[in-house]
Design a protein around this motif. Structure first.
Motif, PDB file in Angstrom:
ATOM      1  N   MET A 129      23.973  26.755  36.113  1.00 30.41           N
ATOM      2  CA  MET A 129      24.092  27.317  34.770  1.00 30.41           C
ATOM      3  C   MET A 129      25.066  28.491  34.744  1.00 30.41           C
ATOM      4  O   MET A 129      25.730  28.742  33.765  1.00 30.41           O
ATOM      5  CB  MET A 129      22.720  27.749  34.244  1.00 30.41           C
ATOM      6  CG  MET A 129      21.781  26.576  34.025  1.00 30.41           C
ATOM      7  SD  MET A 129      22.516  25.295  32.965  1.00 30.41           S
ATOM      8  CE  MET A 129      22.724  26.202  31.439  1.00 30.41           C
ATOM      9  N   GLU A 130      25.134  29.227  35.816  1.00 31.87           N
ATOM     10  CA  GLU A 130      26.111  30.305  35.936  1.00 31.87           C
ATOM     11  C   GLU A 130      26.954  30.049  37.177  1.00 31.87           C
ATOM     12  O   GLU A 130      26.430  29.979  38.288  1.00 31.87           O
ATOM     13  CB  GLU A 130      25.418  31.674  36.050  1.00 31.87           C
ATOM     14  CG  GLU A 130      24.634  32.075  34.829  1.00 31.87           C
ATOM     15  CD  GLU A 130      25.523  32.361  33.629  1.00 31.87           C
ATOM     16  OE1 GLU A 130      26.719  32.647  33.845  1.00 31.87           O
ATOM     17  OE2 GLU A 130      25.019  32.283  32.497  1.00 31.87           O
ATOM     18  N   GLY A 131      28.220  29.863  36.996  1.00 32.54           N
ATOM     19  CA  GLY A 131      29.076  29.765  38.167  1.00 32.54           C
ATOM     20  C   GLY A 131      29.892  28.509  38.295  1.00 32.54           C
ATOM     21  O   GLY A 131      30.960  28.383  37.710  1.00 32.54           O
ATOM     22  N   LEU A 132      29.402  27.549  39.070  1.00 31.09           N
ATOM     23  CA  LEU A 132      30.209  26.426  39.520  1.00 31.09           C
ATOM     24  C   LEU A 132      30.144  25.233  38.567  1.00 31.09           C
ATOM     25  O   LEU A 132      29.083  24.865  38.094  1.00 31.09           O
ATOM     26  CB  LEU A 132      29.720  26.003  40.906  1.00 31.09           C
ATOM     27  CG  LEU A 132      30.561  24.992  41.667  1.00 31.09           C
ATOM     28  CD1 LEU A 132      31.915  25.578  42.049  1.00 31.09           C
ATOM     29  CD2 LEU A 132      29.813  24.548  42.922  1.00 31.09           C
ATOM     30  N   PHE A 133      31.296  24.626  38.299  1.00 27.58           N
ATOM     31  CA  PHE A 133      31.309  23.360  37.566  1.00 27.58           C
ATOM     32  C   PHE A 133      32.480  22.504  38.024  1.00 27.58           C
ATOM     33  O   PHE A 133      33.491  22.997  38.529  1.00 27.58           O
ATOM     34  CB  PHE A 133      31.335  23.571  36.047  1.00 27.58           C
ATOM     35  CG  PHE A 133      32.486  24.391  35.525  1.00 27.58           C
ATOM     36  CD1 PHE A 133      33.690  23.812  35.189  1.00 27.58           C
ATOM     37  CD2 PHE A 133      32.338  25.762  35.328  1.00 27.58           C
ATOM     38  CE1 PHE A 133      34.733  24.560  34.681  1.00 27.58           C
ATOM     39  CE2 PHE A 133      33.367  26.522  34.821  1.00 27.58           C
ATOM     40  CZ  PHE A 133      34.584  25.921  34.507  1.00 27.58           C
ATOM     41  N   SER A 186      29.792  35.857  37.435  1.00 25.51           N
ATOM     42  CA  SER A 186      28.691  36.155  36.519  1.00 25.51           C
ATOM     43  C   SER A 186      28.852  37.501  35.816  1.00 25.51           C
ATOM     44  O   SER A 186      28.438  37.665  34.674  1.00 25.51           O
ATOM     45  CB  SER A 186      27.360  36.113  37.264  1.00 25.51           C
ATOM     46  OG  SER A 186      27.357  37.046  38.345  1.00 25.51           O
ATOM     47  N   GLN A 187      29.456  38.471  36.478  1.00 22.16           N
ATOM     48  CA  GLN A 187      29.569  39.806  35.909  1.00 22.16           C
ATOM     49  C   GLN A 187      30.917  40.067  35.235  1.00 22.16           C
ATOM     50  O   GLN A 187      31.112  41.122  34.645  1.00 22.16           O
ATOM     51  CB  GLN A 187      29.348  40.856  37.011  1.00 22.16           C
ATOM     52  CG  GLN A 187      28.014  40.739  37.727  1.00 22.16           C
ATOM     53  CD  GLN A 187      26.837  40.919  36.782  1.00 22.16           C
ATOM     54  OE1 GLN A 187      26.879  41.755  35.875  1.00 22.16           O
ATOM     55  NE2 GLN A 187      25.784  40.134  36.987  1.00 22.16           N
ATOM     56  N   LEU A 188      31.823  39.101  35.320  1.00 25.29           N
ATOM     57  CA  LEU A 188      33.163  39.275  34.752  1.00 25.29           C
ATOM     58  C   LEU A 188      33.557  38.020  33.971  1.00 25.29           C
ATOM     59  O   LEU A 188      33.137  36.917  34.316  1.00 25.29           O
ATOM     60  CB  LEU A 188      34.186  39.520  35.864  1.00 25.29           C
ATOM     61  CG  LEU A 188      34.046  40.797  36.688  1.00 25.29           C
ATOM     62  CD1 LEU A 188      35.011  40.747  37.868  1.00 25.29           C
ATOM     63  CD2 LEU A 188      34.299  42.031  35.832  1.00 25.29           C
ATOM     64  N   PRO A 189      34.387  38.182  32.930  1.00 30.07           N
ATOM     65  CA  PRO A 189      34.887  37.007  32.205  1.00 30.07           C
ATOM     66  C   PRO A 189      36.082  36.376  32.921  1.00 30.07           C
ATOM     67  O   PRO A 189      37.061  35.962  32.291  1.00 30.07           O
ATOM     68  CB  PRO A 189      35.284  37.597  30.852  1.00 30.07           C
ATOM     69  CG  PRO A 189      35.728  38.987  31.180  1.00 30.07           C
ATOM     70  CD  PRO A 189      34.823  39.442  32.297  1.00 30.07           C
ATOM     71  N   LEU A 190      35.982  36.311  34.238  1.00 29.08           N
ATOM     72  CA  LEU A 190      37.080  35.840  35.077  1.00 29.08           C
ATOM     73  C   LEU A 190      36.626  34.642  35.892  1.00 29.08           C
ATOM     74  O   LEU A 190      35.471  34.548  36.285  1.00 29.08           O
ATOM     75  CB  LEU A 190      37.529  36.977  36.007  1.00 29.08           C
ATOM     76  CG  LEU A 190      38.786  36.755  36.845  1.00 29.08           C
ATOM     77  CD1 LEU A 190      40.019  36.703  35.944  1.00 29.08           C
ATOM     78  CD2 LEU A 190      38.939  37.884  37.863  1.00 29.08           C
ATOM     79  N   PHE A 231      37.520  34.525  26.903  1.00 31.83           N
ATOM     80  CA  PHE A 231      37.015  35.267  25.751  1.00 31.83           C
ATOM     81  C   PHE A 231      36.008  34.384  25.018  1.00 31.83           C
ATOM     82  O   PHE A 231      36.366  33.336  24.497  1.00 31.83           O
ATOM     83  CB  PHE A 231      38.151  35.633  24.780  1.00 31.83           C
ATOM     84  CG  PHE A 231      39.192  36.538  25.367  1.00 31.83           C
ATOM     85  CD1 PHE A 231      39.035  37.926  25.346  1.00 31.83           C
ATOM     86  CD2 PHE A 231      40.343  36.002  25.946  1.00 31.83           C
ATOM     87  CE1 PHE A 231      40.002  38.750  25.882  1.00 31.83           C
ATOM     88  CE2 PHE A 231      41.324  36.828  26.488  1.00 31.83           C
ATOM     89  CZ  PHE A 231      41.141  38.212  26.455  1.00 31.83           C
ATOM     90  N   SER A 232      34.744  34.787  24.971  1.00 36.83           N
ATOM     91  CA  SER A 232      33.724  34.016  24.277  1.00 36.83           C
ATOM     92  C   SER A 232      33.712  34.385  22.802  1.00 36.83           C
ATOM     93  O   SER A 232      33.796  35.551  22.439  1.00 36.83           O
ATOM     94  CB  SER A 232      32.347  34.284  24.885  1.00 36.83           C
ATOM     95  OG  SER A 232      32.306  33.874  26.235  1.00 36.83           O
ATOM     96  N   LEU A 233      33.616  33.358  21.950  1.00 38.85           N
ATOM     97  CA  LEU A 233      33.659  33.575  20.504  1.00 38.85           C
ATOM     98  C   LEU A 233      32.366  33.104  19.843  1.00 38.85           C
ATOM     99  O   LEU A 233      31.657  32.274  20.381  1.00 38.85           O
ATOM    100  CB  LEU A 233      34.849  32.820  19.905  1.00 38.85           C
ATOM    101  CG  LEU A 233      36.227  33.233  20.436  1.00 38.85           C
ATOM    102  CD1 LEU A 233      37.288  32.301  19.909  1.00 38.85           C
ATOM    103  CD2 LEU A 233      36.542  34.682  20.050  1.00 38.85           C
TER     104      LEU A 233
END
Length: 233
Positions: A129-133, A186-190, A231-233
């Motif tokens: 859910m957070e991280g790898l895809f 998880s802590q950055l939009p990178l 950038f999440s909208l």
């Protein structure tokens, strides 16, 4: 085709503004590319002396933007608009002069450089859910530049540099399949992305091929590694 790609990109930006499940951002990275020949074609057409041309990966770059739409908690679709500089590097290994005399010579070199505006459309599945895809999809490309830079040497070791515009010798549209994997911090939009695209379209027009190779195909293959900012909208 250029107008269509620009229209598609601006529509994606517009839709991202009006839908909360969208995210957009820039991305850029390095290309390690190759032009595969299907039929064991010899790359020795322009040699000043008898020898062999060794095909190697060409290092280029890619840069552009993406817009991701979340279909569910795990699935998303991500169209992109990317400029990609890719091609092929050829290094020569000459061992004979035209009269057949064995001689060590400075090897000639060539670089085939192709510039594409690419529109990848990727389906993504989050493994966590957070991280790898992981991602897979198709890529549509439009050629905007093509040149062949040659560094050759005669039997006396004199060097000559020539750059030819080969845009008219190349097919303008390219279609590829793509497979990749990405990781978002998880802590950055990178995030970081690795992707491979395998071309299914012949790069060269039949009219411009060597007659001995006119029934052979040349296709693109590009390994990409880079970063993106979300950038999440």
């Amino acid at each position: 085709m250029k107008k269509l790609l620009l229209f598609a990109f601006f529509m994606l930006v517009y839709m991202s503004i009006t839908h909360a499940q969208w995210s957009i951002g820039p991305k850029a990275g390095v290309n390690f590319s190759y032009i595969y020949n299907h039929g064991n074609i010899d790359y020795s057409d322009n040699m000043p002396v008898e020898g062999t041309m060794y095909a190697k990966y060409f290092t280029g770059f890619n840069a552009g933007a993406f817009a991701r739409y979340g279909l569910s908690k795990r699935f998303s679709i991500q169209p992109e608009l990317i400029y990609s500089l890719q091609g092929l590097r050829l290094d020569g290994a000459n061992t004979k002069t035209p009269d057949g005399t064995e001689q060590e010579l400075t090897a000639p070199k060539e670089k085939i450089q192709l510039g594409y505006i690419n529109l990848p459309v990727m389906v993504q599945y989050r493994i966590m859910m957070e991280g790898l895809f992981v991602e897979f999809g198709a890529q549509f490309g439009y050629l905007v530049s093509g040149k062949n830079s040659k560094e050759t040497y005669d039997t006396s070791g004199n060097r000559t540099d020539v750059t030819d515009n080969i845009y008219d010798e190349l097919r303008k549209f390219d279609f590829s399949l793509a497979l990749g994997i990405s990781y978002e911090f998880s802590q950055l939009p990178l995030g970081a992305n690795v992707r491979y695209t395998y071309g299914l379209t012949d790069v060269f027009k039949d009219d411009f091929k060597n007659p001995a190779n006119e029934d052979k195909r040349y296709t693109n293959g590009v390994f990409q590694a880079g970063l993106f900012y979300r950038f999440s909208l």
